[in-house]
Design a protein around this motif. Structure first.
Motif, PDB file in Angstrom:
ATOM      1  N   ASP A 120      -8.645  -1.675  -1.378  1.00  0.00           N
ATOM      2  CA  ASP A 120      -8.125  -0.500  -2.088  1.00  0.00           C
ATOM      3  C   ASP A 120      -7.420   0.441  -1.126  1.00  0.00           C
ATOM      4  OD1 ASP A 120      -9.151  -1.519  -4.421  1.00  0.00           O
ATOM      5  OD2 ASP A 120     -10.953  -0.263  -4.406  1.00  0.00           O
ATOM      6  N   ALA A 121      -7.945   0.559   0.093  1.00  0.00           N
ATOM      7  CA  ALA A 121      -7.320   1.447   1.080  1.00  0.00           C
ATOM      8  C   ALA A 121      -5.977   0.892   1.546  1.00  0.00           C
ATOM      9  CB  ALA A 121      -8.256   1.625   2.277  1.00  0.00           C
ATOM     10  N   ALA A 122      -5.829  -0.433   1.548  1.00  0.00           N
ATOM     11  CA  ALA A 122      -4.592  -1.054   2.047  1.00  0.00           C
ATOM     12  C   ALA A 122      -3.501  -1.111   0.988  1.00  0.00           C
ATOM     13  CB  ALA A 122      -4.897  -2.467   2.543  1.00  0.00           C
ATOM     14  N   ARG A 123      -3.896  -1.205  -0.275  1.00  0.00           N
ATOM     15  CA  ARG A 123      -2.944  -1.517  -1.344  1.00  0.00           C
ATOM     16  C   ARG A 123      -1.780  -0.537  -1.452  1.00  0.00           C
ATOM     17  NH1 ARG A 123      -6.388  -2.164  -4.930  1.00  0.00           N
ATOM     18  NH2 ARG A 123      -6.574  -4.420  -4.704  1.00  0.00           N
ATOM     19  N   PRO A 124      -1.984   0.781  -1.381  1.00  0.00           N
ATOM     20  CA  PRO A 124      -0.833   1.691  -1.566  1.00  0.00           C
ATOM     21  C   PRO A 124       0.260   1.530  -0.525  1.00  0.00           C
ATOM     22  CG  PRO A 124      -2.921   2.879  -1.757  1.00  0.00           C
ATOM     23  CD  PRO A 124      -3.242   1.523  -1.217  1.00  0.00           C
ATOM     24  N   TYR A 125      -0.066   0.898   0.597  1.00  0.00           N
ATOM     25  CA  TYR A 125       0.895   0.825   1.714  1.00  0.00           C
ATOM     26  C   TYR A 125       1.415  -0.600   1.932  1.00  0.00           C
ATOM     27  CZ  TYR A 125      -1.727   5.110   2.372  1.00  0.00           C
ATOM     28  OH  TYR A 125      -2.346   6.317   2.155  1.00  0.00           O
TER      29      TYR A 125
END
Length: 893
Positions: A120-125
């Motif tokens: 989830d922390a990686a997905r936006p980027y």
């Protein structure tokens, strides 16, 4: 996920190590030492608030204090800290992270697992994560060693990907000792984000990689894996060790097929279908590494054995025969050439025994003759130490020949210390060296098997004689059975569905009692067979539920009474729905086969073929294949069984109609695509002889279809017949449909009908004939990743191709590259517009954001067609123009 941002794993400009340390034995200290000593040219930025300097490098207290966004980050901090660090790296602009830490199944502060929190922390980027729980990544060509492996990799052109960290370190150690180098070494770990399919996609297009080696313990997302594996194997040699060959669990199966089509058989079929080479042990993987490192190709695999002792030659021959290899037959010219330099008492046969007193010159003469011989595709050189001439002297004399050899030469230096220098000389020269004849033969056969798999990819199936199945009728039968909640489908109903697919079966009637049975037998004609009808009895013969050759009413009545009593005694709980009466099939030379269908939990529908009858499990003679199938693939399945030799004919038994057998296998694949409720199917026995095939017994299991996509369970997407349609044109009614493998002959004829200028415009070359590889590539497409529409019309002897448009999508399904060509004598009649409109509609329906293409600057017709269909046309400096049609803009419109 995709191959987006994977390039920075393999060619980063800078690296940050989060969790760098000086503590002996820590992962942070080991990785930092590897990064510093590997020769990486870019900046390395250690991150740890406890230090100011490590190994002469400035240390940053926090990710946010890095001078720039690192192109690659390596994280080895505790799992609980990783989601936060990944989020920080994403904000900074980093797009590639290797997570070495383990323990991500534990719950995070929000309740979800730490693994999900990291994703989830990686997905936006669009930040990509390799790992977690991995050893790391090595790219020797750029000096990158972002791992805690104990030794570094030498530079080379082999890529290695492993789901096991232990395999990474073992192969590294073994390869370094032998001077074998690698383009990249990747420890996949848990594969939470970047998975095996992603890496196969990337490495298939990596210009620095000539071959790919894989160690896998599990496969997820079978369709993605198969598409990536097929693409990689078409591009370059791809070898895989798939661990976990033992059956995962025994289960009570409804059908023989469900019991026989075990997990490892299915994996084997999938890898063969992809064109990969599967090896089963670490030793075999090392053999494959040795052979692929030298890019040797053995042709048909006819082996000539050159030895200075009879015993080792016999050992090698035994190993070759046991592996179903081919010992080369040396012709008169080769024997004569050998005679010129060998003693009179040499055996004049293969193995070529040059006798134990052979000096180095005799070796050279014999090797020259075998390398020049058209009778052999590969040579096995075996040397046993003698006191006559040192092994190293022999190696030095032979090295010039070995380096220049145009066919594989496998060196086997038998012994220990006395041959150590000879081994080292060959290894230093980059030659494959084996310690025993058996190891060398095994390595050769790996290459032969790989060549067969590759040849299978290139073979063009015949159009066949199969008539279109009655899909509507079959679906109606299935709907009726599902409405009646009849999921265990007995013989009579199963044969109704088989009939819809043109699979012949004996006349069968369902009866409820003796009176009905006698009436049915009278209609069918004696002799008849009687079988029990019960959804609770999978294998009728186990309970005496089959009686054959009943020649009159009395025999039929007595058999029915005995059968009823026996079933009630042995299986009192079984529901008895009656009996089936069927004609006895009188085919004296027919073989009993089993064909069937089941659904693997990973790879979806699989088709089974083997020797049938009541002892089918005991015979253990079966092969499986992944549908969709054609005759080429079906014949390959048949060839992998022992019963194939009987089908070829023996003594007074003529060969069976193999096309008819293969057509049944093809039909089963079609049934799997057409009938999503079909879970298991047995036809056992299927009689096969020179007259064709005949199904004597059949049973099916149905279950409610899962979801709206009837093809979702397929690892390889079948032919999309729903895209076929008739279109009107200036030439009248034409058929617009996807291309299929059977179109290869028509496609070659279509290519020959193109003018030299059109060939130049399409191929950027002056070729006048498509090679077998090109023809297979153009017609045997992966419908999950590419599409080719053709326009066809009937001719006196079939159908002809008038035009084709194709699009190949990237693995992310964002953009597709297209190409189009219309037969030269039919241009200007609107066919190009029909094809382009079909292409654009298909791409839009499948979610592509844009379509691109390249045309030569002087191809004005293509540019005009593109503009009419909404493409922009931009000139490039290399004499080409770029064509682009945006389907979805950044704002989603």
């Amino acid at each position: 996920m995709s191959i987006r941002n994977l390039s920075t794993f393999f060619a980063p400009g800078s690296v940050a190590l989060v969790g760098a340390s000086s503590r002996p034995g820590s992962v942070g200290a080991a990785v930092l030492a590897s990064l510093v000593s590997g020769g990486f040219a870019g900046p390395v930025w250690p991150v740890n608030p406890k230090y100011r300097h490590l190994l002469g490098l400035d240390v940053f207290s926090d990710v946010s204090r890095l001078p720039l966004a690192p192109e690659l980050a390596v994280v080895c901090t505790p799992a609980a800290t990783v989601p936060g660090i990944v989020g920080q790296l994403g904000v900074l602009g980093c797009r590639s992270v290797v997570v070495l830490s383990a323990g991500f199944d534990a719950a995070g502060p929000e309740g979800a697992s730490l693994r999900q929190a990291m994703l989830d922390a990686a997905r936006p980027y669009l930040l990509r994560i390799l790992g977690p729980n991995c050893v790391g990544l090595l790219v020797p060509g750029v000096g990158l060693n972002a791992s805690f492996a104990p030794v570094a990799a030498l530079p080379g052109r082999l890529a290695f990907v492993a789901q096991s960290g232990a395999m990474v370190t073992a192969v590294l150690d073994w390869a370094r000792e032998r001077g074998i180098g690698f383009s990249s070494f990747v420890s996949l770990g848990d594969g939470t984000d970047v998975d095996l399919g992603d890496l196969l996609d990337y490495l298939a297009g990596d210009p620095g990689t000539d071959a790919i080696l894989v160690y896998a313990e599990s496969v997820r997302q079978a369709r993605k894996f198969m598409s990536a594996a097929r693409g990689a194997a078409r591009a370059k040699p791809t070898v895989i060790v798939k661990a976990g060959r033992a059956p995962e669990a025994a289960r009570a199966a409804f059908s023989h097929t469900g019991a026989l089509a075990g997990a490892d058989l299915v994996v084997d079929a999938a890898l063969r279908r992809a064109g990969m080479l599967r090896v089963h042990t670490t030793a075999e993987l090392f053999d494959a590494v040795a052979m692929l490192a030298h890019r040797l190709r053995p042709g048909a695999g006819r082996l000539a054995i050159l030895t200075n002792g009879g015993g080792p030659g016999v050992m090698a021959t035994d190993a070759l025969v046991e592996a179903h290899g081919t010992l080369a037959r040396l012709g008169a010219d080769t024997l004569a050439q050998l005679d010129e330099g060998l003693p009179p008492n040499w055996p004049r046969a293969n193995p070529v025994d040059i006798v134990g007193d052979a000096p180095a010159g005799r070796y050279r003469h014999a090797l020259q003759a075998l390398l020049a011989s058209p009778d052999a595709d590969a040579v096995l050189l075996i040397h046993a130490p003698t006191a006559i001439v040192p092994a190293a002297d022999v190696a030095r004399v032979l090295l010039p020949l070995l380096r220049a050899a145009a066919k594989p030469v496998l060196c086997c230096w038998l012994g220990g210390a006395s041959v150590a220098e000879a081994r080292r000389l060959c290894l230093d020269a980059g030659l494959p060296v084996f310690e025993t004849p058996e190891e060398a033969v095994r390595a050769l056969m790996q290459l032969v098997d790989y060549g067969r798999n590759q040849a299978l990819l290139m073979q063009v199936p015949s159009a066949g004689r199969l008539a279109p199945p009655d899909r509507l009728g079959a679906r109606a039968h299935v709907a009726r059975l599902m409405a009646a909640r009849c999921e265990a489908v007995g013989e009579a109903n199963a044969k109704l569905i088989l009939a819809c697919y043109g699979i012949p079966s004996v006349a069968t009637e369902v009866v409820s009692d003796e009176t009905d049975a006698l009436a049915a037998a009278a209609r069918i004609g004696y002799p008849v067979a009687l079988k029990i009808l019960s959804p609770d009895i999978s294998h009728k013969s186990d309970v005496g539920g089959v009686a054959l050759d009943l020649g009159d009413p009395r025999a039929l009545g007595e058999a029915l009474a005995r059968m009823t009593e026996r079933v009630r005694t042995l299986r009192p709980e079984a529901r008895l729905f009656g009996f089936t009466v069927q004609a006895m099939a009188r085919r004296a030379h027919a073989l009993e086969l089993i064909v069937g269908l089941s659904v693997d939990p990973v790879f979806g529908p699989v088709v089974l073929f083997g020797q049938g009858g009541v002892a089918v499990e005991a015979n253990a003679d079966q092969a499986v294949g992944l549908p969709p199938l054609n005759r080429v693939l079906a014949r390959d399945m048949v060839s992998r069984t022992r019963v194939a030799r009987l089908l070829a004919g023996f003594r007074d038994t003529p060969p069976a109609d193999l096309d008819a057998v293969c057509d049944v296998l093809v039909r089963l694949g079609q049934m799997a695509a057409d009938l999503p409720e079909l879970c298991e199917l047995d036809i056992n026995p299927l009689l096969a002889d020179s007259q064709g095939v005949l199904a004597l017994d059949a049973r099916m299991r149905l279950a409610p279809a899962d979801g709206a996509d009837s093809l979702a369970r397929f690892a390889i997407l079948p032919y999309p017949d729903a895209l076929e349609r008739e279109v009107e044109s200036a030439l009248g009614a034409l058929t617009l449909r996807p291309i299929r493998p059977e179109d290869a002959p028509a496609h070659q004829a279509f290519f020959r009908a193109l003018s030299p200028q059109d060939v130049h415009f399409r191929m950027f070359s002056s070729a006048r004939e498509l090679s077998d590889a090109q023809l297979a590539r153009f017609t045997q497409i992966d419908y999950a990743r590419e599409m080719a529409f053709i326009l066809t019309r009937p001719t006196a002897d079939g159908r002809e191709t008038l035009g084709v448009v194709r699009v190949v999508t990237d693995p992310d399904n964002i953009a597709g590259e297209f190409a189009i060509v219309v037969r030269s004598d039919l241009q200007g009649k609107g066919l190009g517009t029909i094809l382009m409109e079909a292409l654009i509609g298909y791409c839009r329906a499948h979610g592509l954001r844009e379509i691109t293409g390249v045309a030569l600057a002087d191809n004005l017709g293509m540019q005009a067609l593109a503009r009419r269909n909404g493409f922009s046309v931009a000139a490039d400096t290399d004499g080409t123009v770029a064509l682009r049609r945006v389907l979805v803009t950044d704002d989603g419109k």
